[in-house]
Design an enzyme around this catalytic site. Structure first.
Site, short mmCIF file in Angstrom:
data_model
loop_
_atom_site.label_atom_id
_atom_site.label_comp_id
_atom_site.label_asym_id
_atom_site.label_seq_id
_atom_site.Cartn_x
_atom_site.Cartn_y
_atom_site.Cartn_z
N ARG A 125 0.82 -1.23 0.00
CA ARG A 125 0.00 0.00 0.00
C ARG A 125 0.85 1.27 0.00
NH1 ARG A 125 -2.85 -2.98 3.84
NH2 ARG A 125 -4.69 -3.97 2.95
N LYS A 148 3.78 11.47 -10.98
CA LYS A 148 2.90 10.61 -11.77
C LYS A 148 3.65 9.33 -12.08
CE LYS A 148 -0.22 12.68 -15.17
NZ LYS A 148 -0.23 12.96 -16.61
N GLU A 190 9.95 17.29 -25.06
CA GLU A 190 9.27 17.72 -23.82
C GLU A 190 9.79 19.11 -23.39
OE1 GLU A 190 6.69 16.09 -22.60
OE2 GLU A 190 7.00 13.92 -22.74
N LYS A 226 7.49 22.84 -14.10
CA LYS A 226 6.71 21.65 -13.70
C LYS A 226 6.31 21.76 -12.23
CE LYS A 226 5.71 16.99 -14.26
NZ LYS A 226 5.95 15.73 -14.94
N GLU A 236 -3.98 16.49 -11.38
CA GLU A 236 -4.45 16.75 -12.75
C GLU A 236 -5.96 16.91 -12.88
OE1 GLU A 236 -2.06 14.69 -15.76
OE2 GLU A 236 -3.84 14.70 -17.02
N ARG A 240 -2.75 21.13 -14.54
CA ARG A 240 -1.73 20.14 -14.92
C ARG A 240 -2.00 19.52 -16.30
NH1 ARG A 240 1.28 15.72 -10.98
NH2 ARG A 240 2.70 14.95 -12.56
N ASN A 244 -0.09 17.94 -20.99
CA ASN A 244 -0.42 16.93 -22.01
C ASN A 244 -0.48 17.53 -23.41
OD1 ASN A 244 -0.64 14.83 -20.14
ND2 ASN A 244 -2.72 15.46 -19.61
N HIS A 247 0.11 15.43 -26.45
CA HIS A 247 0.08 14.05 -26.00
C HIS A 247 -1.17 13.28 -26.46
CE1 HIS A 247 3.51 15.25 -23.68
NE2 HIS A 247 3.61 14.08 -23.08
N HIS A 251 0.03 10.09 -27.98
CA HIS A 251 -0.22 8.75 -27.43
C HIS A 251 -0.86 7.83 -28.47
CE1 HIS A 251 -0.12 9.98 -22.87
NE2 HIS A 251 1.06 9.91 -23.43
N HIS A 264 8.39 8.03 -27.14
CA HIS A 264 7.40 8.95 -26.58
C HIS A 264 7.67 10.39 -27.07
CE1 HIS A 264 4.59 10.63 -23.70
NE2 HIS A 264 5.53 11.46 -23.29
N1 LIG Z 1 5.39 10.33 -15.29
C1 LIG Z 1 5.36 11.39 -16.07
O1 LIG Z 1 4.96 12.48 -15.66
C2 LIG Z 1 5.88 11.28 -17.48
C3 LIG Z 1 6.15 12.44 -18.23
C4 LIG Z 1 6.69 12.29 -19.50
C5 LIG Z 1 6.97 11.02 -19.99
N2 LIG Z 1 6.71 9.92 -19.23
C6 LIG Z 1 7.03 8.56 -19.72
O2 LIG Z 1 8.44 8.47 -19.90
C7 LIG Z 1 8.70 7.41 -20.84
C8 LIG Z 1 9.78 7.84 -21.81
O3 LIG Z 1 10.96 8.07 -21.10
P1 LIG Z 1 12.39 8.08 -21.82
O4 LIG Z 1 12.31 8.82 -23.08
O5 LIG Z 1 13.35 8.48 -20.78
O6 LIG Z 1 12.56 6.54 -22.27
P2 LIG Z 1 13.35 5.29 -21.66
O7 LIG Z 1 13.27 5.21 -20.20
O8 LIG Z 1 12.86 4.11 -22.44
O9 LIG Z 1 14.85 5.57 -22.07
C9 LIG Z 1 15.20 5.62 -23.44
C10 LIG Z 1 16.40 4.72 -23.74
O10 LIG Z 1 17.58 5.31 -23.22
C11 LIG Z 1 18.32 4.37 -22.45
N3 LIG Z 1 19.05 5.14 -21.44
C12 LIG Z 1 18.53 5.80 -20.37
N4 LIG Z 1 19.46 6.54 -19.78
C13 LIG Z 1 20.62 6.36 -20.46
C14 LIG Z 1 21.93 6.89 -20.34
N5 LIG Z 1 22.23 7.82 -19.44
N6 LIG Z 1 22.86 6.46 -21.21
C15 LIG Z 1 22.55 5.57 -22.18
N7 LIG Z 1 21.33 5.05 -22.37
C16 LIG Z 1 20.37 5.45 -21.51
C17 LIG Z 1 17.28 3.43 -21.94
O11 LIG Z 1 17.81 2.18 -21.58
C18 LIG Z 1 16.32 3.34 -23.12
O12 LIG Z 1 16.80 2.40 -24.05
C19 LIG Z 1 7.38 7.10 -21.50
O13 LIG Z 1 6.90 5.88 -21.02
C20 LIG Z 1 6.47 8.23 -21.07
O14 LIG Z 1 5.12 7.84 -21.00
C21 LIG Z 1 6.18 10.03 -17.99
ZN LIG Z 2 5.31 13.25 -22.21
#
Ligand SMILES: NC(=O)c1ccc[n+]([C@@H]2O[C@H](COP(=O)([O-])OP(=O)(O)OC[C@H]3O[C@@H](n4cnc5c(N)ncnc54)[C@H](O)[C@@H]3O)[C@@H](O)[C@H]2O)c1
Ligand SMILES: [Zn+2]
Length: 358
Positions: A125, A148, A190, A226, A236, A240, A244, A247, A251, A264
């Protein structure tokens, strides 16, 4: 180095931004706990790429805390941001006899952060201690901050989730030096989003000659925006939603490409220009912004063209959780830096979107 705070309803996040802070993880961690509330074990969750680069370093650094440090490596990639991965994390936590007071550290990009954060929000939990060490530009400017968390279902993105502010977020721009170029560029989408919805100067900063030189400032600027938005609307219900921007269509594009064709950030890039094109055609967005944003995204090496049919994107959007009954909240901009949320009846959306196919 900058220390920022995000005051959430349940807890406060301390966000530390600076070159080299990753090397001081143990020190920062000690700084936020007293003897009474410190964790008695740590689980580092990281992905299969990041593990090979930074895991050993972090484990060596945390060894000085003199508490057991475990790790759980998840396969890299959005296609593993799912309940199966969550289940494997629960197994490790339970098998290692983790209690509610122990700590989870997410070391990686947004996929790792969202997945580890959701495991922390739900195991027993809600585990008490969560730390985010984001290692992609996207996760440093966006996903690691604001609480989030969540994973995807086969039906759509982030369909299972929870809000959980991390105690500590350690943002070190130096860890971005190992990022593949396309992953760095995806993060710029972003960053550009913040420029579109809030702070036009950010667009000048990314259009400049040398982004890496000013990276620490750029990240801090995005994170500060942010924080302001999340402090006003943590769960949200209103403001907030502007985060998006790009997005809704983004998405849909990610889903159509089975989360593998477009990252993404790339999908959000196409989603943002599409939202501006729609806005201009409806008289909501000031004319000229479409070509301006398209040029900026191009100069950052990001895609801007739709490669799926408008009908297919529309169908994918209907599965997105942002839909509320017969309408959905669509984010437009009036002008660069001025976002607005408009409720769009789903029945009208397809007709509106036809302009995107022209
Ligand atoms: N929670 C939120 O508020 C929020 C906001 C925006 C995006 N997101 C989510 O974030 C995700 C995308 O994140 P992302 O773009 O970081 O993708 P990711 O986590 O898949 O990373 C992208 C790639 O980079 C590699 N990598 C990461 N750090 C590295 C480093 N320092 N050196 C070498 N390789 C590295 C990873 O292994 C992966 O292959 C999506 O799922 C999206 O929905 C969430
Ligand atoms: Zn995003």
């Amino acid at each position: 180095m900058k220390v920022l705070k995000l005051n959430g309803k349940q807890n406060t996040s301390q966000i530390i931004i600076g070159n080299g802070v990753f090397k001081q993880a143990a020190e920062f961690l000690c700084g936020i706990y007293t003897d009474q509330n410190s964790p008695s074990a740590i689980l580092i969750i990281t992905d299969s790429n990041v593990a090979g680069i930074y895991l050993q370093y972090l484990e060596d650094n945390l060894a000085e805390l003199d508490i057991p440090v475990y790790h759980h490596v998840i396969p890299a990639g959005e296609e593993y941001k799912n309940l199966e991965t969550i289940s494997s994390i629960y197994d490790t936590l339970a098998d290692s006899r983790f209690g509610r007071d122990d700590m989870i550290i997410a070391l990686g990009g947004g996929v790792t952060g969202d997945t580890a954060g959701f495991a922390a929000a739900t195991y027993m939990r809600g585990a008490r201690h969560l730390m985010q060490i984001p290692t992609t530009l996207l996760s440093q400017v966006d996903s690691s901050v604001g609480g989030k968390t969540g994973v995807d279902l086969p039906q759509g993105k982030n369909m299972v989730g929870a809000f959980r502010q991390p105690d500590l977020v350690l943002i070190d721009p130096q860890v971005l030096c190992t990022l593949p170029g396309d992953v760095f560029r995806a993060g710029l989408a972003e960053v550009i989003k913040y420029g579109c919805i809030w702070d036009p100067e950010i667009l000048d900063m990314v259009s400049g000659e040398n982004i890496t030189a000013g990276l620490e400032n750029l990240i801090e600027r995005c994170v500060s925006i942010k924080i302001k938005i999340v402090e006003e609307d943590e769960t949200e219900k209103g403001l907030r939603r502007i985060l998006n921007f790009g997005h809704t269509i983004g998405h849909g594009i990610e889903k159509l490409g089975d989360f593998a064709e477009y990252s993404h950030g790339e999908a959000v890039s196409i989603g943002m220009v599409s939202a501006i094109k729609l806005g201009e055609s409806l008289g909501i967005t000031k004319k000229g912004n479409y070509s301006k944003l398209k040029a900026i995204l191009h100069s950052c090496g990001l895609p801007t063209e739709l490669t799926y049919s408008v009908e297919d994107i529309y169908k994918a959007i209907l599965l997105d959780k942002k839909k509320q009954g017969d309408s959905l909240n669509f984010i437009f901009i009036n002008d660069i830096g001025k976002a607005l949320v408009k409720k769009i009846p789903v029945a009208e959306l397809l007709i509106m979107m036809k302009v995107l196919g022209d």
